[in-house]
Design a protein around this motif. Sequence first.
Motif: not given
Length: 334
Positions: A21-28
């Motif tokens: 999620r962090v790597i794909n900019n989806k780190s909500e």
Amino acid sequence: MAVTIKDIAKLANVSITTVSRVINNKSEGVSEETRNRILQLVKELGYQPNAIARGLVTKKTKTIGLIIPDISNPFFPDIARGVEDSAHIYGYNVFLCNTDDNLEKESEYINALKEKYVDGIIFTSSSIPKHEHIMELVKSGIPIVIMDRRVDSEDIYGVFLDNYEGGYIATKHLIDLGHKKIGCITGPLYISNAIERLEGYKRALVDNEIEVDNRLIFEGDYKINSGIIGAEKLLEHEVTAIFASNDLMAYGAYKAIRSYGYQIPDDISIVGFDDIQLSQILEPQLTTIRQPAYDMGLTAARMLIKLVEGKKLKKKIINFRPQLIIRQSTKNIG
């Protein structure tokens, strides 16, 4: 060994899902501290995402294929530059495949691109009369855009030049200069653009009440040597001008004409087709039909990427207009 997402997760003491999620900019939902720790590990360890593995999950690899028939013809690298520049703007990479106008190689490249999970393919096809391999791709759902050489199908998106008009205005230019005995060196007559340029040549003659003489038509192959052979054949019939269906064959015609002791344009006028860069360097500079190869490549890549991303296109087919570029290889004899 390459660092994996699993390695990052273990060192950061988090789940693989969190790292993804962090790597794909989806780190909500991920704390700022955890996010920074993961990104720092990614940077320190030089982690590079596996595009194919990611593609298996997202169904997108941000890559497209470009299949061209002859990388040695300067017209096609100009197309490739346009495709690559456009793809770069949208964050895509390009796999370039050169088929040497060989249907078997073309089919092999299609399979290779499918194995690499490319998101779509741009074709300048070898244009063998049947296109089963292309139609199979269309049916499979892989987005494709055809360039330069047409394929008969309402399901195909394409970017083309009006080759008929190009053949017409090339021949009309020679007629306007007073030429009546005009030879034509065509491309391979199983290729759509070669047929269209020849038909334009014939129509210009008919519209100006000049008989179409099949002895003045020589089928070439878009390569320099066929321009040499074609010009030699046409000189036997005492032509005063030659329309060569691409610039490379026009260069061959230059060589043949000079070997016979004739001068260009004093004895023979020549018009080419494509307007590749060398045409401005020749002596005399070549009068030719310009087709905007770079802009056509830009347009084709933009169309394909829109298809890949599920966006609607206003047109399935985009046709560019040819332009007559008058230089020093044609002369008025009227």
